[in-house]
Motif scaffolding. Structure first.
Motif: not given
Length: 425
Positions: A226-231, A236-239, A361-364, A370-373
């Motif tokens: 559920g996180q591969f193509e979202s969160g 990876g892109v933002e952080a 959930v994971g996307g936002p 970043h750290a809480p994720y």
């Protein structure tokens, strides 16, 4: 491997190959090529999940009553019609209806094919059969996506129509292949602690081991797939500042790890308790999330961050390779005789629910917190280990470690393995 199992594996490869043509490009097709916007494209992805959640509860009962093959053939025809109409659709309404048909057919294929594998395998061969299924699915998706990427042209709607037509053709070819399969009846391990007979969902929920496995499965799919193509990609892109090409490399590393490791880990997995294998996957994924944390929150170079991020996806692939010969055979072994279809559908329903909630959930979180994720999903991975250990206490010895059945054959002077399992049941 018998003729029926060979055809089933060919069917898995063909269906994955067809899906690989379109899945990576669906968003671009709807939002840009057809000019329907990002909102409609997002709704199409949501429709896939909703359609699966609607049809799967009924699919299990249909498989039990009619058998997996008729249900599979109906699902394939439905998916073929959905894929073809999606390639020809130009309005939001027809796109959404087509996506619903494709999503429903695609969702029902999973438990139907899984039930056919159960019926064509034995306790001794089941893990290897599901490992082969997972291997061929990933190979088919990868090859289909690679070929589709060379055929597609974002300036030409007709190129996408060709992709969806190829996908529909693969489903129809699969109808021809699967119509020749003769599915035998295979014995199953029964009488797990807390297990009850019957075919209703209420009785299924009375099986404590199956309920715990579904909870564990939800966390597994939520924290990984559920996180591969979202969160994870957003993180990876933002952080971590990962480029889109590096993100593609990470996804390729995941597939490559599965292809390389699948049969290398199979013998190791077959000799271990299933609950401990799943617990080990939780620890491996916890390491993966820690590495991802370094990629985005560490202070290394961009090269080190990119390498760490790619390693994260590779570690996830190693865990997936360990799960493929473990989870699906365990679902089959928990099912009473004749109810494998319903149990497979229930587990597929849990998977679809996790895949629907996971990105939301994971996307936002991955994009902004970043750290809480990272901390949250590292804890989810450790939770997998805890849940797996608890599940092991609900399983019989042979359910948890099928190789015990084979070892007892030797101690009992070479009695048939099925006879030993039946005697223990």
């Amino acid at each position: 491997m018998g003729a029926a199992m060979r055809r089933i594996h060919v069917g898995n490869a063909l269906s994955a190959f067809g899906l690989g043509f379109t899945v990576p490009y669906l968003y671009v097709y709807v939002a840009q090529v057809r000019g329907l916007g990002s909102v409609t494209a997002g709704l199409v992805l949501a429709v896939f999940a909703v359609a699966a959640l609607i049809v799967l509860p009924f699919a299990g009962q249909a498989i039990v009553r009619r058998g997996p093959l008729p249900v599979l053939l109906v699902a394939l025809v439905t998916a073929a019609l959905g894929a073809l109409s999606l390639g020809l659709s130009a309005s939001a309404g027809t796109v959404l209806l087509s996506a619903a048909a494709l999503g429903a057919g695609q969702a029902v294929m999973q438990p139907a094919l899984a039930t056919m594998i159960v019926d064509c395998s034995t306790t001794e061969t089941r893990s290897r059969a599901f490992a082969m299924q997972f291997f061929l699915q990933n190979l088919g998706l990868g090859v289909g996506g690679l070929i589709g990427g060379h055929l597609v042209d974002t300036t030409s709607a007709s190129s996408f129509t060709l992709l969806f037509a190829i996908e529909a053709a693969m489903f129809l070819v699969l109808v021809t292949v699967m119509a020749t399969v003769r599915v035998p009846r295979a014995p199953r391990i029964e009488e797990a602690p807390g297990q009850t007979g019957g075919g209703s969902w209420k009785q299924l929920l009375g099986n404590r081991a199956m309920v715990q496995l579904c909870v564990l499965g939800f966390v597994l799919f939520f924290a990984c797939y559920g996180q591969f193509e979202s969160g994870l990609s957003a993180y990876g892109v933002e952080a971590a500042g990962i480029s889109t090409s590096a993100l593609g490399t990470a996804l390729a590393a995941n597939t490559l790890m599965i292809v390389i490791a699948q049969f290398a880990v199979l013998k190791f997995v077959e000799r271990r308790k299933r609950s401990r294998v799943i617990a080990s996957v939780g620890l491996i994924w916890a390491v993966a999330w820690a590495v991802a944390g370094y990629a985005g929150l560490g202070h290394g170079s961009q090269t080190m961050a990119t390498a760490a991020f790619i390693s994260t996806y590779a570690l996830f692939g190693l865990g997936e390779a360990m799960l493929s010969p473990t989870l699906a055979p365990l679902v089959a072994d928990l099912a009473p005789t004749g109810l494998a279809g319903q149990y497979n559908s229930a587990f597929a329903l849990v998977k679809q629910l996790a895949l629907a909630i996971g990105p939301a959930v994971g996307g936002p979180l991955g994009a902004s917190l970043h750290a809480p994720y990272i901390v949250a999903f590292l804890l989810f991975s450790l939770g997998i280990t805890v849940l797996a250990v608890r599940l092991g206490r609900q399983l019989t010895d042979v359910q948890n470690q099928p190789s015990l059945a084979r070892s007892r054959v030797v101690t009992q002077g070479g009695a048939p393995a099925d006879a030993v399992v039946a005697a223990e049941a």
